[in-house]
Design an enzyme around this catalytic site. Structure first.
Site, PDB file in Angstrom:
ATOM      1  N   ASP A 103       2.446   2.170  -1.455  1.00  0.00           N
ATOM      2  CA  ASP A 103       2.282   2.419  -0.026  1.00  0.00           C
ATOM      3  C   ASP A 103       1.694   1.225   0.709  1.00  0.00           C
ATOM      4  O   ASP A 103       1.003   0.381   0.124  1.00  0.00           O
ATOM      5  CB  ASP A 103       1.352   3.616   0.200  1.00  0.00           C
ATOM      6  CG  ASP A 103       2.062   4.939   0.009  1.00  0.00           C
ATOM      7  OD1 ASP A 103       3.223   4.931  -0.438  1.00  0.00           O
ATOM      8  OD2 ASP A 103       1.441   5.991   0.292  1.00  0.00           O
ATOM      9  N   HIS A 255      -0.945   1.177  -4.331  1.00  0.00           N
ATOM     10  CA  HIS A 255      -0.878   0.502  -3.036  1.00  0.00           C
ATOM     11  C   HIS A 255      -0.643  -0.991  -3.254  1.00  0.00           C
ATOM     12  O   HIS A 255      -1.299  -1.602  -4.097  1.00  0.00           O
ATOM     13  CB  HIS A 255      -2.171   0.692  -2.243  1.00  0.00           C
ATOM     14  CG  HIS A 255      -2.424   2.101  -1.808  1.00  0.00           C
ATOM     15  ND1 HIS A 255      -2.954   3.052  -2.660  1.00  0.00           N
ATOM     16  CD2 HIS A 255      -2.201   2.729  -0.626  1.00  0.00           C
ATOM     17  CE1 HIS A 255      -3.066   4.199  -2.021  1.00  0.00           C
ATOM     18  NE2 HIS A 255      -2.615   4.034  -0.777  1.00  0.00           N
TER      19      HIS A 255
END
Length: 771
Positions: A103, A255
């Protein structure tokens, strides 16, 4: 009191007059172009600010909200949510399978490292990208897709869509699709909401968003195993938390942006090796869906009406570049890349335009930042230099022992060029009648059509002035009128003033005293705004006292005075004739002749005690016209005398010192000054409101300090400084636009005609001026 005529052979039109009609027709487009340039730069900065609000711009997250409207099958289902046929269906990742998801990217530091690791271990990933970051780093996204990874939408500015309007939701999706189209030539059907986690976190606020997006063909992706790497708990913890239990499949969240990700980079290779050793395979979200679809077909499974996790709809809905349904994928070979659609047509070109605009912003804003920092340092340095030199100038010229030499008492000629000055000429002559110095007055009527000559003669007769001559000539412009006056002057010192100006009684006497020094060729007087009781007049009053007179003190000490003001200036007649008189080559004949005198070796000085009162423009339109002419004329004069940069000796001092100062502080820095204000607003909105506001007040405080000192030197009332903050917000912007307009005119090869200002005659004798 006499009147003469100077007509002779009809004068051929000047170059400026020949171009007047054409120039007038082109002024409006140039104004528009100047405004468009500023608007374009402002838009670029706003785009950059919008892009940089990506992660952390809106971190509102609901907690404890009800989920009563969310189907139980969704809350208890797998991490992949589709709405095929209008029914909510969830899909789980098959056992012993990992769908690696990332993400908040792309990030120029961390994403390439993640891609290198995935390439090294031959593992695909699914990246949920922030649209603003995609538009800033399109090359990373292109490499990501070409490497065989999958991409999804993580909104454009990383906002919680459950707080946003339908229009904002649509805009977030569409803008990200365009960014993907411009970066990699694709659009996608995958979506992950910022701040989302597992499906059991869906509530009554976010559920309508997922339904709406699902009906538009999007597949919403959640997680069922979270590495929590954003907490930076350590490599071992990241690996532990990312490991599914009991051999189950999982959509695992990492991430690749949004913060410092060095622990993620260290944990990822170890995690991949651990899971492969445990018999796991890695796939994308589309790959997981395909595997479940194949398994479902093999067991004849069907989706449960409430979206149960044991089944999956066949195929994946497509989305075009604008978030609209795009049909279903066909063929098993295509379903692995079913999330991607080739961007074509308008979507592709709009995407490329977005990337180009962002690229421009990414280059422009940092460049502007550096440039504006340099400009800011230069402006602050100029303030400091003005204060220091103005103080030295004041102390030097006001010492008891200071003297220019023997007192100048011989008569001088005062030349008053006049064109349609019926409102002002009587007051001008009345002020000259009170002169404490012996003078002759030459009124040169430059083809007036309002009886200026007759009014001048009548006023002189009423005042008992026998030293007034009125010379009539066909309209030829102010330079020609001044030259005519110089030719007819009887004395070796000529004082020039405007037809709307009034002198204080001792103005002429004070003005001519520097001529006791034989090296002085011209003297600049102290022009004051008479009609200062309006807002526009007060703004100009501040500008005259601070901007003009502080400057003149500084330039006087540096011996490079750029301009003798047309309202009050004195010249040796010999020096004027030596440089060829007033030139018609430029619209700033006062700047032109001043520079010419420097180049001829004459000294030009400032006499602060010689005061004249002039009528400043009373409307914004007239002010624009006047300052436009001044700015453009100054540029003409500087260009005309560009060779002064190479002049040697005393005559080259202006080129070595004055020319750079004038160009830097009267053209370059003012052109960039509007961007300082725009950049301040940009900083307030997108960076740090308090810090930006504080910086603005600091600069305002410095300017107020300089203005207050200038008012002290000129013995002016400080109450006018109350208008200065508003001047900075309104008047200054107009002056900058005027300068930009002048620059555009000069760069486009335009010519500008002389523009007569409308006078009211409200500035009377000095004694009647409200101070």
């Amino acid at each position: 009191m006499t009147t003469t005529s100077s007509r002779g052979r009809r004068r051929a039109p000047t170059r400026i007059e020949r171009a007047a009609g054409k120039a007038a027709a082109l002024q409006k487009p140039r104004v528009i172009l100047a405004l468009l340039l500023l608007l374009a730069l402002t838009s670029v900065m706003l785009l950059d600010g919008y892009l940089r609000a990506e992660v952390g711009g809106d971190q509102r997250v609901r907690t404890g909200a009800s989920d009563s409207k969310v189907p139980d099958g969704v809350l208890d289902g797998g991490p992949i949510l589709t709405f095929r046929g209008g029914r909510a269906t969830t899909v789980s990742v098959p056992d012993k399978t990992i769908a690696l998801t990332f993400d908040d990217g792309p990030n120029p530091t961390w994403t390439p490292q993640v891609l290198d690791i995935l390439r090294e271990y031959d593992v695909p990933g699914t990246f949920f990208l922030v649209g603003s970051m995609v538009s800033r780093y399109p090359g990373i996204v292109r490499d990501m897709v070409q490497q065989g990874n999958e991409v999804g939408i993580h909104t454009f500015t990383h906002v919680d869509l459950s707080y946003q309007s339908d229009a904002r939701v649509q805009r977030e999706m569409t803008q990200t699709q365009l960014a993907l189209a411009g970066a990699a030539g694709i659009t996608t059907t995958l979506f992950r909401a910022p701040y989302s986690s597992e499906t059991d976190a869906i509530d009554n606020y976010s559920w309508p968003v997922y339904k709406e997006l699902g009906e538009n063909g999007y597949t919403s992706v959640f997680v069922d195993t979270d590495s929590d790497d954003w907490k930076r708990p350590g490599v071992s913890k990241i690996i532990e938390w990312a490991t599914p239990e009991d051999g189950k499949g999982a959509s695992v969240l990492f991430h690749d942006a949004g913060g410092e990700r060095s622990q993620t980079i260290k944990a990822l290779p170890a995690y991949i090796k651990k899971m492969k050793a445990a018999g796991y395979t890695f796939t994308t979200i589309s790959g997981a869906m395909e595997q479940q679809t194949a398994a479902s077909r093999g067991t004849s499974g069907t989706a449960t009406p409430d979206g149960g996790s044991a089944a999956v709809a066949g195929g994946v809905g497509g989305v075009d570049g604008r978030g609209e349904p795009g049909g279903t994928a066909g063929g098993a070979a295509d379903r692995l890349q079913a999330a991607h659609r080739e961007a074509t047509g308008v979507t592709l070109y709009e995407g490329k335009a977005l990337i180009a605009a962002v690229t421009l912003a990414e280059w422009t804003v940092p460049t502007l930042s550096v440039g504006l920092m340099i400009v800011g340092v230069a402006v602050m340095g100029r303030f400091g230099m003005m204060l220091i030199l103005a103080r030295r100038h004041h102390r030097k010229r006001n010492r008891r022992r200071f003297s220019w030499g023997p007192t100048v008492t011989r008569p001088v000629s005062v030349i008053v060029p006049a064109y349609n000055e019926k409102e002002c000429i009587a007051s001008t002559l009345k002020s000259l009648a009170k002169s404490t110095h012996p003078i002759e007055v030459i009124v040169v009527d430059d083809g007036s059509t309002d009886n200026t000559s007759e009014i001048s003669l009548e006023a002189a007769a009423a005042l008992g002035m026998t030293n007034v001559r009125v010379i009539r000539q066909e309209n030829a412009g102010k330079p020609a009128a001044l030259n005519n006056g110089v030719r007819n002057a009887r004395h070796d010192i000529v004082v020039m003033m405007d037809g709307d100006t009034v002198f204080e009684p001792d103005a002429v006497h004070q003005l001519v005293q520097p001529f006791a020094d034989p090296k002085v060729g011209a003297v600049a007087g102290n022009a004051k705004v008479g009609n200062r009781d309006t807002i526009i007049g007060a703004w100009q009053h501040i500008e005259y006292v601070m901007g003009f007179n502080l400057d003149r003190r500084m330039y006087d000490l540096l011996r490079c005075m750029p301009t003798i003001p047309g309202a009050i200036g004195a010249f040796r007649r010999e020096a004027v004739l030596d440089v060829g008189g007033m030139s018609e080559d430029t619209l700033a004949e006062d700047t032109d002749i001043t520079i010419a005198m420097h180049r001829a070796g004459w000294q030009v000085v400032y006499q602060e005690h010689a005061k004249a009162w002039t009528e400043a423009p009373g409307s914004l339109k007239q002010l624009w016209s006047q300052r436009y002419r001044w700015s453009y004329g100054t540029m003409q004069a500087l260009w005309k005398h560009r060779k002064s940069l190479t002049d040697r000796g005393a005559s080259g001092r202006f080129g070595r010192v004055g020319m750079p100062l004038v160009v830097l502080f009267q053209i370059v820095t003012p052109v960039f000054a509007p961007l300082i204000d725009v950049f301040t607003a940009y900083s307030m909105i997108f960076i740090d409101f308090k810090a930006a506001l504080l910086a603005w007040f600091v600069v305002l405080g410095v300017q107020l300090g300089c203005a207050a000192y200038a008012f002290r030197l000129d013995r002016e009332k400080y109450r006018y400084l109350l208008m200065m903050p508003l001047q900075q917000l309104a008047y200054r912007q107009m002056m900058y636009l005027v300068l930009i307009h002048s620059c555009v005119t000069a760069l486009t090869g335009g010519r500008l005609r002389w523009q007569k200002l409308k006078r009211t005659g409200e500035v009377g004798t000095p004694a009647g001026v409200s101070r």
